[in-house]
Design an enzyme around this catalytic site. Structure first.
Site, mmCIF file in Angstrom:
data_model
loop_
_atom_site.group_PDB
_atom_site.id
_atom_site.type_symbol
_atom_site.label_atom_id
_atom_site.label_comp_id
_atom_site.label_asym_id
_atom_site.label_seq_id
_atom_site.Cartn_x
_atom_site.Cartn_y
_atom_site.Cartn_z
ATOM 1 N N GLU A 1 0.828 -1.210 0.000
ATOM 2 C CA GLU A 1 0.000 0.000 0.000
ATOM 3 C C GLU A 1 0.864 1.262 0.000
ATOM 4 O O GLU A 1 0.401 2.334 -0.345
ATOM 5 C CB GLU A 1 -0.934 0.011 1.217
ATOM 6 C CG GLU A 1 -2.018 -1.051 1.120
ATOM 7 C CD GLU A 1 -2.896 -1.116 2.354
ATOM 8 O OE1 GLU A 1 -4.113 -0.981 2.208
ATOM 9 O OE2 GLU A 1 -2.377 -1.311 3.456
ATOM 10 N N MET B 1 -9.843 -1.830 9.156
ATOM 11 C CA MET B 1 -9.402 -2.384 10.436
ATOM 12 C C MET B 1 -8.494 -1.457 11.251
ATOM 13 O O MET B 1 -7.914 -1.907 12.241
ATOM 14 C CB MET B 1 -8.716 -3.740 10.183
ATOM 15 C CG MET B 1 -9.623 -4.738 9.485
ATOM 16 S SD MET B 1 -8.869 -6.344 9.177
ATOM 17 C CE MET B 1 -8.638 -6.950 10.833
ATOM 18 N N GLU B 2 -8.352 -0.200 10.844
ATOM 19 C CA GLU B 2 -7.403 0.663 11.569
ATOM 20 C C GLU B 2 -7.876 2.101 11.794
ATOM 21 O O GLU B 2 -7.517 2.734 12.802
ATOM 22 C CB GLU B 2 -6.058 0.748 10.800
ATOM 23 C CG GLU B 2 -5.298 -0.548 10.643
ATOM 24 C CD GLU B 2 -5.756 -1.353 9.431
ATOM 25 O OE1 GLU B 2 -6.433 -0.782 8.536
ATOM 26 O OE2 GLU B 2 -5.455 -2.555 9.383
ATOM 27 N N ASP C 1 -13.115 -4.447 -2.150
ATOM 28 C CA ASP C 1 -14.089 -5.554 -2.129
ATOM 29 C C ASP C 1 -15.394 -5.022 -1.546
ATOM 30 O O ASP C 1 -15.450 -3.902 -1.063
ATOM 31 C CB ASP C 1 -13.545 -6.715 -1.265
ATOM 32 C CG ASP C 1 -13.209 -6.248 0.146
ATOM 33 O OD1 ASP C 1 -12.053 -5.883 0.400
ATOM 34 O OD2 ASP C 1 -14.125 -6.186 0.980
ATOM 35 N N GLY D 1 -13.450 -2.351 2.602
ATOM 36 C CA GLY D 1 -14.580 -3.051 1.992
ATOM 37 C C GLY D 1 -15.760 -2.087 1.888
ATOM 38 O O GLY D 1 -16.064 -1.360 2.837
HETATM 39 N N1 ADE Z 1 -10.074 -3.940 4.242
HETATM 40 C C1 ADE Z 1 -10.360 -4.197 2.948
HETATM 41 N N2 ADE Z 1 -11.454 -4.959 2.833
HETATM 42 C C2 ADE Z 1 -11.881 -5.207 4.095
HETATM 43 C C3 ADE Z 1 -12.934 -5.952 4.635
HETATM 44 N N3 ADE Z 1 -13.780 -6.619 3.845
HETATM 45 N N4 ADE Z 1 -13.061 -6.001 5.989
HETATM 46 C C4 ADE Z 1 -12.193 -5.350 6.786
HETATM 47 N N5 ADE Z 1 -11.161 -4.630 6.327
HETATM 48 C C5 ADE Z 1 -11.004 -4.549 4.988
#
Ligand code: ADE
Length: 251
Positions: free
Chosen positions: A13, A193-194, A217, A79
């Site tokens: 990244e 997640m951060e 995604d 996501g």
């Molecule tokens: N980062 C990218 N896609 C994610 C997802 N589906 N869940 C959590 N963190 C993500």
């Protein structure tokens, strides 16, 4: 002159960003590599946090304490949750919340105890500047990424969304789980997640914070497919193009 701290969770990244820092100096603190240098004459400290809220909070704390950055930007992938937030789009956070924080019934769900906040605001000026940089830098995926990635990921001109990003220590990879999140937090645009952990650290230190995420995604049953390749081929280059546009706009 201001010094920007730039955090991403994973090495790919940041790869395209580090390629553009001609004079970086590497320092390792608590196992994280921090690269200090310049981009377009502006001071920048780039670092990989690793994945998850604790890893990100540790990294942000050292970035502020040891490198005296006066603003922090988190970049990477997320996501998509809200309808219309598609793979290849970009989300700039206006607010961030920890979706897995629940100290109820002692405190309202999502609230960070003793701070009295569940949503941390991103810095409005920095976020608007990054959103404008996204709009000008990402007009054509073909130009930014080349034909192979554009065709492989079926990319269109990215839409730039601004709103709530939610963070938690789970990779959301089932349609059932993303539906639960959407039902509980209907205005959430994206999940990662951060971000909210770094937003909390920056709030505590009074340091302006912004977050910029490329949608990799839809946080559903196909979330893991091509994840790594998407980061390499798309998200990393989008981050670099947006930051390039951002730094050039500062002049
Ligand atoms: N980062 C990218 N896609 C994610 C997802 N589906 N869940 C959590 N963190 C993500």
């Amino acid at each position: 002159m201001s010094r920007l701290g730039l955090i991403a969770a994973l090495r790919p990244e940041l790869a395209a960003v580090l390629d553009r820092m001609p004079d970086e100096r590497r320092q390792v603190i608590a196992g994280r590599e921090y690269w200090s240098g310049h981009w377009h004459g502006h001071e920048l400290v780039a670092v990989l946090s690793r994945i998850g809220k604790v890893a990100a909070a540790t990294t942000a704390t050292a970035l502020i304490e040891r490198f005296a950055v006066d603003q922090v930007v988190f970049t990477g992938v997320a996501g998509g949750l809200a309808p219309g937030v598609a793979v290849g789009d970009v989300v700039v956070a206006s607010e961030l919340l920890q979706h897995d924080l629940d100290v109820s019934p002692l405190f309202p769900r999502y609230e960070v105890p003793l701070i009295g906040l569940s949503r941390f605001s991103a810095d409005a000026t920095l976020s608007q500047a990054l959103a404008s940089a996204c709009r000008s830098a990402l007009v054509s995926p073909l130009e930014t990424l080349g034909r192979e990635a554009t065709v492989e990921f079926n990319l269109h001109t990215p839409r730039v969304h601004q709103g709530l990003i939610v963070s938690g220590d789970r990779f959301v990879a089932t349609s059932a789980e993303s539906r639960v999140l959407r039902d509980a937090l209907p205005d959430a645009l994206a999940v990662e997640m951060e971000g909210a952990a770094v937003a909390q650290v920056c709030h505590d230190y009074g340091v302006p914070f912004a977050a910029l995420r490329t949608i990799s995604d839809r946080a559903d049953d196909a979330a893991h497919v091509d994840f790594q390749r998407f980061i390499d081929q798309v998200a990393s280059r989008y981050s670099a193009a947006v930051l390039e546009a951002y730094f050039s706009s500062l002049a």
